[in-house]
Design an enzyme around this catalytic site. Sequence first.
Site, PDB file in Angstrom:
ATOM      1  N   HIS A  73      81.845 -40.914 -70.659  1.00 17.58           N
ATOM      2  CA  HIS A  73      81.005 -42.103 -70.477  1.00 17.58           C
ATOM      3  C   HIS A  73      81.126 -42.607 -69.038  1.00 17.58           C
ATOM      4  O   HIS A  73      82.212 -42.960 -68.593  1.00 17.58           O
ATOM      5  CB  HIS A  73      81.429 -43.213 -71.441  1.00 17.58           C
ATOM      6  CG  HIS A  73      80.939 -42.998 -72.838  1.00 17.58           C
ATOM      7  ND1 HIS A  73      80.903 -43.990 -73.782  1.00 17.58           N
ATOM      8  CD2 HIS A  73      80.446 -41.898 -73.438  1.00 17.58           C
ATOM      9  CE1 HIS A  73      80.411 -43.509 -74.915  1.00 17.58           C
ATOM     10  NE2 HIS A  73      80.137 -42.231 -74.726  1.00 17.58           N
ATOM     11  N   TYR A 201      80.933 -54.302 -75.177  1.00 21.99           N
ATOM     12  CA  TYR A 201      81.871 -55.402 -75.406  1.00 21.99           C
ATOM     13  C   TYR A 201      81.028 -56.676 -75.402  1.00 21.99           C
ATOM     14  O   TYR A 201      80.466 -57.026 -74.370  1.00 21.99           O
ATOM     15  CB  TYR A 201      82.904 -55.491 -74.277  1.00 21.99           C
ATOM     16  CG  TYR A 201      83.891 -54.339 -74.212  1.00 21.99           C
ATOM     17  CD1 TYR A 201      83.566 -53.131 -73.596  1.00 21.99           C
ATOM     18  CD2 TYR A 201      85.171 -54.476 -74.748  1.00 21.99           C
ATOM     19  CE1 TYR A 201      84.487 -52.093 -73.516  1.00 21.99           C
ATOM     20  CE2 TYR A 201      86.103 -53.437 -74.673  1.00 21.99           C
ATOM     21  CZ  TYR A 201      85.751 -52.250 -74.058  1.00 21.99           C
ATOM     22  OH  TYR A 201      86.657 -51.228 -73.991  1.00 21.99           O
ATOM     23  N   PRO A 293      94.045 -55.088 -77.288  1.00 21.61           N
ATOM     24  CA  PRO A 293      93.271 -53.849 -77.172  1.00 21.61           C
ATOM     25  C   PRO A 293      92.025 -53.935 -76.289  1.00 21.61           C
ATOM     26  O   PRO A 293      91.427 -52.898 -75.982  1.00 21.61           O
ATOM     27  CB  PRO A 293      92.872 -53.545 -78.624  1.00 21.61           C
ATOM     28  CG  PRO A 293      92.985 -54.841 -79.333  1.00 21.61           C
ATOM     29  CD  PRO A 293      94.052 -55.617 -78.654  1.00 21.61           C
ATOM     30  N   LYS A 297      93.855 -50.084 -73.103  1.00 25.40           N
ATOM     31  CA  LYS A 297      94.952 -49.609 -72.241  1.00 25.40           C
ATOM     32  C   LYS A 297      96.183 -49.099 -72.977  1.00 25.40           C
ATOM     33  O   LYS A 297      97.020 -48.423 -72.380  1.00 25.40           O
ATOM     34  CB  LYS A 297      95.403 -50.750 -71.297  1.00 25.40           C
ATOM     35  CG  LYS A 297      94.371 -51.126 -70.264  1.00 25.40           C
ATOM     36  CD  LYS A 297      94.253 -50.054 -69.201  1.00 25.40           C
ATOM     37  CE  LYS A 297      93.016 -50.200 -68.371  1.00 25.40           C
ATOM     38  NZ  LYS A 297      92.170 -49.025 -68.296  1.00 25.40           N
ATOM     39  N   TYR A 392      89.272 -50.588 -65.426  1.00 26.34           N
ATOM     40  CA  TYR A 392      88.866 -50.002 -66.707  1.00 26.34           C
ATOM     41  C   TYR A 392      89.084 -48.484 -66.700  1.00 26.34           C
ATOM     42  O   TYR A 392      89.575 -47.921 -67.674  1.00 26.34           O
ATOM     43  CB  TYR A 392      87.403 -50.345 -67.013  1.00 26.34           C
ATOM     44  CG  TYR A 392      87.037 -50.024 -68.440  1.00 26.34           C
ATOM     45  CD1 TYR A 392      87.319 -50.919 -69.477  1.00 26.34           C
ATOM     46  CD2 TYR A 392      86.438 -48.813 -68.769  1.00 26.34           C
ATOM     47  CE1 TYR A 392      87.016 -50.616 -70.794  1.00 26.34           C
ATOM     48  CE2 TYR A 392      86.134 -48.496 -70.082  1.00 26.34           C
ATOM     49  CZ  TYR A 392      86.420 -49.404 -71.091  1.00 26.34           C
ATOM     50  OH  TYR A 392      86.124 -49.087 -72.400  1.00 26.34           O
TER      51      TYR A 392
END
Length: 397
Positions: A73, A201, A293, A297, A392
């Site tokens: 992704h 998200y 979460p 990570k 990220y």
Amino acid sequence: MVRTQVAIVGAGPAGLLLGQLLHKEGIDTLLLERRSADYVAGRIRAGVLEPGTVSVLEKAGVAARLHAEGLVHGGVEIGFRGHRHRIDLQALTGRSVTVYGQTEVTRDLMDARAASGAPSVYEAEDVTLLEVTGPAPTVRYRHEGKVHEVACDFIAGCDGFHGVSRRTIPSASLSVYERVYPFGWLGVLADIPPPWEELIYANSDQGFALASMRSTTRVRCYVQCPLEDHIDQWSDERFWTEFRRRLGGEVAARVPDAPSIEKSIAPLRSFVAEPLKYGRLFLAGDAAHIVPPTGAKGLNLAASDVFYLSEALRDFYRASGAGQSGGEAERALDGYSVRALRRIWRAERFSWWMTRQLHQFPGDAFDGKLQHTELEYLFDSRAAQVSMAENYVGLPL
Ligand code: FAD
Ligand code: DHB
């Protein structure tokens, strides 16, 4: 008494991956796990791998299926006030993440360990760590009713947050930093093709939601829920209704009421216990730290910890094998905690930040205004997006 070089406690991703990295260096390990192999293989947890984690898995020789089946992704989306804002990870950092479930990573590592012939004991009960500050530590455990002892050079405590390793260290020798969040995540796994291309998200007035996936035929979705909730209160229909409401827009309209194949509630916590070395015992992964979460990570930090630990142990055995002074060899070990903690705290910061910006927190209108301002700044500022994206995809190992 059995002898090994490194006794590894816990067969989660940290313990299994450490075993594989040490095997590649010619270092013997014995792996002790409290649960059965089937239980470990069936646990549903994380799903996003940083490129650094993929490199470590390559180094461990367990990345073939990941490359064949993992989904690469190049971006993630943030849903806010009816719009989706794409963070273009690839354009902002030159790197992408790989969607490949922790279940699959665990299976690949278990298969590799079985193929290597390195010994593992599942359903090892009452694991006890002895003499960890002396030169010859021992691990005692019970298996099929018999007590066994393992003599070793080192113990790797990879037994998760509730394990025995961290509890073996006297509290006066550990500093603990902790934050508990006033909500949990309700997660559902379902066999439908994902109606979204990349992870979403979503910050909504009803609370956070995350649209994720495990493959082209399986989704993993979460909603923020009260800590006191029990999964019995969440029928599939209630879950999907709430999930669609929080996701909003045309994607939500494409989400069916799919039957769940797994459903669970996890609390959110930030936690670090340091240092990661006590005598000849090392902590790695969730045994030493927990992240909420939201930044994906937890599994990635377990991988970077054991990568650093494998290098420290390799350098120790090389230095002592080359007849260098004890001091030289010991120095190789001392660096582990400092090196790992630098990366751990950065991931703690980022996971706390993502959690803070995306969830509904009880309390203060001022905090709510700041949260919305922070998100709008992120959507408007390339600099803010670079900062989010580089965290990220993972800071360098
Ligand atoms: P673990 O995976 O916890 O492995 C520790 C192992 O040690 C276990 O197999 C345990 O059975 C064993 N053990 C424990 N005590 C003993 C003992 N006394 N003797 C022998 N063995 C013992 N991260 C994300 O990024 N995204 C997510 O969605 C996500 N979801 C999660 C959901 C849950 C319910 C949990 C608990 C964690 C989740 N995480 C998630 C975090 C991520 O899964 C962990 O960070 C990762 O599993 C850490 O790996 P580990 O090997 O350090 O610990
Ligand atoms: C998943 C979990 C996460 O915590 C996250 O940030 C992204 C994906 C998942 O389980 O797919």
